[in-house]
Design a protein around this motif. Structure first.
Motif, PDB file in Angstrom:
ATOM      1  N   ALA A 316       0.864  -1.191   0.000  1.00  0.00           N
ATOM      2  CA  ALA A 316       0.000   0.000   0.000  1.00  0.00           C
ATOM      3  C   ALA A 316       0.897   1.238   0.000  1.00  0.00           C
ATOM      4  O   ALA A 316       2.088   1.162   0.337  1.00  0.00           O
ATOM      5  N   TYR A 317       0.317   2.356  -0.372  1.00  0.00           N
ATOM      6  CA  TYR A 317       1.054   3.630  -0.378  1.00  0.00           C
ATOM      7  C   TYR A 317       0.668   4.429   0.862  1.00  0.00           C
ATOM      8  O   TYR A 317      -0.511   4.506   1.261  1.00  0.00           O
ATOM      9  N   LEU A 318       1.684   5.018   1.494  1.00  0.00           N
ATOM     10  CA  LEU A 318       1.430   5.802   2.713  1.00  0.00           C
ATOM     11  C   LEU A 318       0.520   6.995   2.446  1.00  0.00           C
ATOM     12  O   LEU A 318      -0.180   7.447   3.343  1.00  0.00           O
ATOM     13  N   GLU A 319       0.528   7.488   1.208  1.00  0.00           N
ATOM     14  CA  GLU A 319      -0.335   8.633   0.906  1.00  0.00           C
ATOM     15  C   GLU A 319      -1.808   8.268   1.051  1.00  0.00           C
ATOM     16  O   GLU A 319      -2.634   9.140   1.400  1.00  0.00           O
ATOM     17  N   LYS A 320      -2.160   6.969   0.775  1.00  0.00           N
ATOM     18  CA  LYS A 320      -3.550   6.534   0.940  1.00  0.00           C
ATOM     19  C   LYS A 320      -3.833   6.091   2.366  1.00  0.00           C
ATOM     20  O   LYS A 320      -4.940   6.262   2.873  1.00  0.00           O
ATOM     21  N   LEU A 321      -2.838   5.462   3.018  1.00  0.00           N
ATOM     22  CA  LEU A 321      -3.051   5.016   4.389  1.00  0.00           C
ATOM     23  C   LEU A 321      -3.028   6.171   5.385  1.00  0.00           C
ATOM     24  O   LEU A 321      -3.740   6.140   6.383  1.00  0.00           O
ATOM     25  N   ASP A 322      -2.227   7.202   5.118  1.00  0.00           N
ATOM     26  CA  ASP A 322      -2.029   8.291   6.088  1.00  0.00           C
ATOM     27  C   ASP A 322      -2.074   9.636   5.357  1.00  0.00           C
ATOM     28  O   ASP A 322      -1.048  10.279   5.141  1.00  0.00           O
ATOM     29  N   PRO A 323      -3.289  10.027   4.892  1.00  0.00           N
ATOM     30  CA  PRO A 323      -3.362  11.332   4.213  1.00  0.00           C
ATOM     31  C   PRO A 323      -3.107  12.458   5.212  1.00  0.00           C
ATOM     32  O   PRO A 323      -3.722  12.499   6.286  1.00  0.00           O
ATOM     33  N   ARG A 324      -2.211  13.377   4.850  1.00  0.00           N
ATOM     34  CA  ARG A 324      -1.836  14.476   5.749  1.00  0.00           C
ATOM     35  C   ARG A 324      -1.985  15.791   4.994  1.00  0.00           C
ATOM     36  O   ARG A 324      -1.355  16.018   3.966  1.00  0.00           O
ATOM     37  N   ASP A 325      -2.885  16.692   5.521  1.00  0.00           N
ATOM     38  CA  ASP A 325      -3.100  18.016   4.926  1.00  0.00           C
ATOM     39  C   ASP A 325      -2.704  19.077   5.949  1.00  0.00           C
ATOM     40  O   ASP A 325      -2.879  18.895   7.169  1.00  0.00           O
ATOM     41  N   GLU A 326      -2.186  20.192   5.416  1.00  0.00           N
ATOM     42  CA  GLU A 326      -1.795  21.302   6.294  1.00  0.00           C
ATOM     43  C   GLU A 326      -3.045  21.972   6.859  1.00  0.00           C
ATOM     44  O   GLU A 326      -3.918  22.414   6.108  1.00  0.00           O
ATOM     45  N   ALA A 327      -3.210  21.968   8.164  1.00  0.00           N
ATOM     46  CA  ALA A 327      -4.382  22.582   8.809  1.00  0.00           C
ATOM     47  C   ALA A 327      -4.146  24.103   8.961  1.00  0.00           C
ATOM     48  O   ALA A 327      -3.080  24.520   9.402  1.00  0.00           O
ATOM     49  N   PRO A 328      -5.138  24.946   8.562  1.00  0.00           N
ATOM     50  CA  PRO A 328      -4.966  26.412   8.712  1.00  0.00           C
ATOM     51  C   PRO A 328      -5.046  26.826  10.194  1.00  0.00           C
ATOM     52  O   PRO A 328      -5.697  26.149  11.000  1.00  0.00           O
ATOM     53  N   VAL A 329      -4.412  27.931  10.511  1.00  0.00           N
ATOM     54  CA  VAL A 329      -4.413  28.477  11.885  1.00  0.00           C
ATOM     55  C   VAL A 329      -5.572  29.467  12.013  1.00  0.00           C
ATOM     56  O   VAL A 329      -5.637  30.463  11.287  1.00  0.00           O
ATOM     57  N   LEU A 330      -6.559  29.142  12.878  1.00  0.00           N
ATOM     58  CA  LEU A 330      -7.747  29.964  13.052  1.00  0.00           C
ATOM     59  C   LEU A 330      -7.850  30.454  14.497  1.00  0.00           C
ATOM     60  O   LEU A 330      -7.400  29.764  15.426  1.00  0.00           O
ATOM     61  N   THR A 331      -8.540  31.593  14.612  1.00  0.00           N
ATOM     62  CA  THR A 331      -8.803  32.128  15.955  1.00  0.00           C
ATOM     63  C   THR A 331     -10.021  31.431  16.516  1.00  0.00           C
ATOM     64  O   THR A 331     -10.706  30.659  15.822  1.00  0.00           O
ATOM     65  N   LYS A 332     -10.346  31.650  17.789  1.00  0.00           N
ATOM     66  CA  LYS A 332     -11.493  31.010  18.422  1.00  0.00           C
ATOM     67  C   LYS A 332     -12.786  31.454  17.781  1.00  0.00           C
ATOM     68  O   LYS A 332     -13.684  30.624  17.551  1.00  0.00           O
ATOM     69  N   SER A 333     -12.947  32.739  17.461  1.00  0.00           N
ATOM     70  CA  SER A 333     -14.187  33.198  16.831  1.00  0.00           C
ATOM     71  C   SER A 333     -14.329  32.619  15.439  1.00  0.00           C
ATOM     72  O   SER A 333     -15.423  32.250  15.008  1.00  0.00           O
ATOM     73  N   ALA A 334     -13.205  32.528  14.723  1.00  0.00           N
ATOM     74  CA  ALA A 334     -13.266  31.934  13.380  1.00  0.00           C
ATOM     75  C   ALA A 334     -13.639  30.471  13.455  1.00  0.00           C
ATOM     76  O   ALA A 334     -14.397  29.924  12.626  1.00  0.00           O
ATOM     77  N   LYS A 335     -13.068  29.782  14.452  1.00  0.00           N
ATOM     78  CA  LYS A 335     -13.411  28.377  14.617  1.00  0.00           C
ATOM     79  C   LYS A 335     -14.888  28.200  14.920  1.00  0.00           C
ATOM     80  O   LYS A 335     -15.536  27.258  14.426  1.00  0.00           O
ATOM     81  N   ALA A 336     -15.477  29.076  15.737  1.00  0.00           N
ATOM     82  CA  ALA A 336     -16.901  28.974  16.056  1.00  0.00           C
ATOM     83  C   ALA A 336     -17.743  29.208  14.817  1.00  0.00           C
ATOM     84  O   ALA A 336     -18.739  28.513  14.581  1.00  0.00           O
ATOM     85  N   SER A 337     -17.349  30.187  13.988  1.00  0.00           N
ATOM     86  CA  SER A 337     -18.099  30.461  12.751  1.00  0.00           C
ATOM     87  C   SER A 337     -18.024  29.269  11.815  1.00  0.00           C
ATOM     88  O   SER A 337     -19.016  28.859  11.196  1.00  0.00           O
ATOM     89  N   VAL A 338     -16.872  28.742  11.731  1.00  0.00           N
ATOM     90  CA  VAL A 338     -16.713  27.560  10.841  1.00  0.00           C
ATOM     91  C   VAL A 338     -17.548  26.401  11.355  1.00  0.00           C
ATOM     92  O   VAL A 338     -18.169  25.651  10.574  1.00  0.00           O
TER      93      VAL A 338
END
Length: 930
Positions: A316-338
């Motif tokens: 198997a390929y690690l890209e399929k077993l362990d997909p990793r995406d860069e998570a954006p940095v959000l503030t608490k209010s932005a996180k609540a809106s999202v």
């Protein structure tokens, strides 16, 4: 001087032609070559100084003894003290191959040559057996090798057994010569191991020079596992990534699991568990470091097992077993809106899903089915596999049904009950026989048409692998395959069909049809048969035959080298034609002058090319071949109820390999057919008579029988040789030749008229004996006799022979018309003589009650009438016993009368020489009658 000449004459009469003998010995053992002579009886004391002896091998001196001075070559020994006893035997110390050959022993005494002794010495070494490879893979083509080493002379014969039953018939292998002069050979067996072969005893049986050896062993069968690679969910991206590999349904327990990343081996500790079906399972984990996780790429789990050349792996390929995406940095209010936005979106999707679930369900049921993949080569008797790939979201609910043309195929491998590799399938409860060698084990609907039954059933095994996760979008993959053993009569011109549907649904989602495939069968090529051309004996025809091949395209190429001969080629004599099973046969012939083959330097070979062969098959000539001359079947002499011997001489043939079979025929002379092969025949030889000619003597020991049905049939001696297009047969019919029982003397009865009746009774015997009577004095004259044949009280045949005679000293008149049958118009009745030879007096045919026939004074006219009447009575009674008149002259003295001698000669096929019985007149009777 006269005495010396007389001694030499006696010695010469004792000289006989020596017959050669053969001595065989094992390597590194001592062997004694016999040489024994007999000194003349006139020599009372042997003078050792007058003895001269010598041993030679192929014109090379080995040992000599002259004037009491011995000389012997190193490696040999003899006892000179035994010379005075006539023993000149030679002992070979530590026998080896270089000491083989023809040895000659010559001995002379006082310059007189005594009989020579010829001995042929050869080495006989038995092979050493070993089976190095005993690991095989379940249901995979495997090959076993049996090594026979250190044997001499070649060839050896290999055969394979399973639980004492022969599964591969014997085949001969010449082997290869090793540097030490001995030979080594390898016997191969290719087969497909099954579950029934576990804990079964196999054997490699090797025959060499009339002796058999067998090496028994048990196979170690490896069960290939199924391997699946997965990942352990990680709580965060910073924690190490743990993978695990599921290895199931493997055997034996011992295995090694290797982890590889981009081809680089990684290390890990294993652990296994036991399954209820006797196999093992294990799950192997491996935790990747952060650096290895960042590297990515292809990760493999490779499983190695004993006896398996290529490991089984899952990747198997690690890209399929362990997909990793860069998570954006959000503030608490932005996180609540999202979060609120996501909840709204989810509610909208749930609402839409409520209205379109049926449409989406049908979309999820869509399948992507590949075409049927055929194997690259389909060979008769070897398993082939076809498969299709099915992709979709619900392949776990999919079922695949296979057809041959339009006939359903079911898994027949589960009903196998045979212990052999090729299963004989039968299930009396659920199996329904179908055309094309198929079976159906599932219930047949009542509305469905019943298919006709068929005796033959094919081998089919269904496989299903999956569902496998092919991508992260939820699409799964399933592989459905079918393993079968092809048959020409079933699969030639056929196609496979696969119908894909959901379980419990009658609707067919997809259908795939394979292309037509060609079935291959490698040809069985015979050895080159050489024979003399009937019309031209100076030309040798060479024929090779190929059989059991498919398809029909085959090529023969002939080659010849040596003595400035250019390669030649010939075409097949007949076009290939299929037999009842669909296989083809063909033959090819090439001719060469006899002189080229007789020189022995010409090598001829033929190369057979066929699409089923990875490499051409080559057959070479074995040298010059001469057809044998077969004599008639000869029977040895035997007595009643004793075994006898049948023999047949076979001469002037080459090479020495020849086969003789004895057959008994059924009763009936005009429609004789083979009944059975007679065991117990022996063959002496082959014995070399000329540099390229041999002879053998075939014998068969039989016991005589009184059954008449065997007389109507017979026995056939059948001779087979590579130079013969068909066997030579010699028919022997007189199966029951037995000598009769002969009494020690002749029985005699004299009448008052001076007529003697001589009788002899023979009992038993087959066929009827021939008797010849004769009588006289110094010389014998043939007599006329009478024979009758009856069956006695003991059930045996009785042959009675009677001969009547009258002695006379006067010459027999040459003008007499019937000298043997007439004496004064009288003849003895045969019936009275036969029934009672001991009767006193003889009754005459022409005797009257008034005694007129005894009157000696009748006139000539009356005598003439009497003679005519007597002749008439003789003609009316042909069984009358003839009276023979024997003329005896004087003896050695004029006053003496010659003594009467009566002799009978018995001739019979069972007698080497005729047997004689003689009666001689006693001296007392001779003197009294003078």
């Amino acid at each position: 001087m006269r005495c010396k000449v007389l001694v030499y004459a006696v010695l010469l009469t004792l000289i006989k032609h020596a017959s050669p003998s053969e001595v065989q010995a094992s390597p590194n053992t001592n062997a004694t070559l016999p040489c024994n002579v007999t000194f003349p009886p006139s020599v009372y004391k042997i003078d050792k100084s007058l003895i001269k002896a010598a041993w030679t091998r192929n014109v090379t001196d080995i040992a000599s003894f002259t004037g009491a001075e011995p000389w012997i070559k190193e490696g040999f020994s003899w006892e000179t003290a035994d010379f005075i006893n006539g023993d000149f035997s030679l002992t070979i110390l530590r026998a080896s191959l270089d000491l083989q050959g023809s040895y000659k022993c010559t001995v002379s005494y006082n310059s007189t040559v005594l009989p020579s002794s010829y001995t042929t010495f050869s080495i006989l070494a038995s092979p050493t057996l070993s089976v190095p490879q005993q690991w095989v893979v379940l249901e995979t083509e495997s090959q076993l090798q049996c090594h026979a080493e250190g044997f001499y002379p070649p060839p050896v014969s290999f055969s394979w057994t399973r639980d004492g039953q022969v599964i591969q018939p014997p085949f001969s292998v010449d082997g290869e010569e090793t540097p030490d002069g001995y030979y080594t050979a390898v016997g191969n067996m290719t087969f497909f191991p099954s579950h029934e072969d576990q804990n079964v005893t196999f054997g490699c049986r090797v025959s060499h020079d009339g002796t058999d050896q067998e090496l028994s062993f048990q196979l170690n069968i490896t069960y290939l596992p199924s391997v699946r690679l997965s990942v352990v969910a990680a709580k965060s991206e910073n924690t190490p990534l743990t993978l695990y590999c599921d290895v199931e349904s493997f055997y034996p327990e011992t295995l090694t699991v290797s982890w590889l990343q981009n081809g680089t081996v990684l290390a890990e500790p294993p652990n296994t568990n036991y399954n209820p079906d006797g196999t093992f399972r294990t799950r192997r984990y491996y935790t990747l470091s952060e650096e290895q996780r960042e590297q990515g790429g292809k990760v493999e789990c490779a499983v190695n097992q004993p006896g398996v050349a290529q490991p089984v792996s899952g990747s198997a390929y690690l890209e399929k077993l362990d997909p990793r995406d860069e998570a954006p940095v959000l503030t608490k209010s932005a996180k609540a809106s999202v979060a609120m936005m996501c909840i709204s979106i989810v509610l909208v999707f749930l609402l839409c899903f409520g209205f379109s679930w049926r449409r989406r369900d049908e979309k999820q049921k869509s399948l992507n089915v590949s075409g049927i993949i055929l194997p690259p080569r389909v060979t008769v008797g070897q398993k082939g596999r076809i498969s299709v790939s099915i992709e979709g979201r619900r392949v776990d609910r999919v079922q695949a049904t296979w057809f041959l043309n339009d006939t359903p195929i079911s898994d027949t491998s589960l009903t196998a009950t045979s212990k052999s590799n090729f299963n004989c399938l039968y299930n009396p409860l659920t199996t329904i026989h179908l055309p094309y060698g198929l079976t159906l084990t599932s219930p047949v609907p009542e509305k469905g048409r019943l298919l006709p039954s068929r005796e033959e059933m094919g081998y089919y095994k269904l496989h299903s692998q999956g569902p496998l996760h092919s991508s992260g979008s939820g699409v799964q993959q399933m592989i459905s395959s079918l393993t079968f053993i092809p048959k020409i009569s079933v699969h030639k011109g056929a196609v496979f069909k696969c119908q894909v549907s959901y379980a419990g649904k009658e609707k067919i989602v997809a259908e795939r049809v394979s292309e037509k495939f060609t079935i291959l069968s490698a040809p069985e090529v015979s050895e080159i048969q050489l024979a003399e051309t009937p019309n031209d004996p100076d030309v040798i025809s060479m024929t090779v035959r190929a059989a059991h091949f498919h398809p029909d395209v085959i090529t023969f190429r002939w080659f010849c080298e040596g003595s400035e001969l250019s390669p030649v080629a010939s075409q097949a004599l007949s076009s290939p034609r299929p037999n009842s099973e669909g296989f083809f046969s063909a033959s090819s012939q090439c001719k060469l002058p006899r002189t080229e083959l007789e020189r022995g330097g010409t090598k001829v070979w033929v190369s057979v090319h066929h699409v089923a062969l990875r490499q051409p098959i080559t057959r070479e000539t074995r040298g010059f071949i001469k057809s044998p001359c077969v004599s008639k079947v000869i029977r040895s002499i035997s007595t009643h109820e004793q075994p006898f011997m049948l023999g047949c001489e076979i001469t002037d043939f080459y090479p020495p390999n020849i086969s003789v079979t004895w057959l008994r025929l059924r009763e009936g002379e005009q429609d004789d057919r083979e009944d059975e092969v007679i065991e117990g025949g022996e063959m002496w030889g082959p014995l070399q008579t000329q540099p390229r000619l041999y002879r053998v003597t075939a014998t068969l020991q039989r016991r005589p029988t009184n059954k008449e049905k065997e007389r109507g049939g017979g026995i056939i001696c059948r001779v087979e040789h590579c130079s013969l297009t068909k066997p030579i047969e010699r028919h022997w019919r007189n199966v029951d030749i037995v000598a009769p029982s002969i009494p020690p003397s002749i029985h005699v009865c004299w009448s008052s008229e001076g007529v003697g009746v001589f009788s002899l009774l023979l009992k038993g015997g087959h066929p009827k004996a021939k008797l010849v009577w004769a009588a006289g004095g110094a010389t014998l004259s043939p007599l006329v006799s009478n024979e009758t044949e009856e069956i006695g009280d003991d059930g045996q045949r009785e042959l009675k022979s009677l001969c009547a005679l009258e002695r006379s000293t006067s010459l027999i008149s040459p003008t007499s018309k019937q000298p043997e049958r007439q004496r004064n118009g009288r003849a003895i009745k045969t019936k009275a003589a036969v029934t009672d030879p001991d009767a006193e007096g003889i009754e005459y045919i022409d005797e009257k009650e008034d005694g007129e026939n005894n009157n000696t004074d009748r006139d000539e006219e009356t005598k003439s009438e009497l003679e005519e009447d007597s002749d008439k009575d003789m003609e009316e009674d042909p069984g009358a016993l003839h009276i023979n008149r024997v003329n005896l002259g004087k003896g050695s003295r004029d006053s003496e009368r010659a003594r009467l001698r009566v002799c009978v000669e018995i001739i019979h096929p069972a007698l080497t020489l005729p047997v004689h019985r003689t009666w001689t007149e006693p001296n007392e009777e001779n003197s009294s009658s003078a």
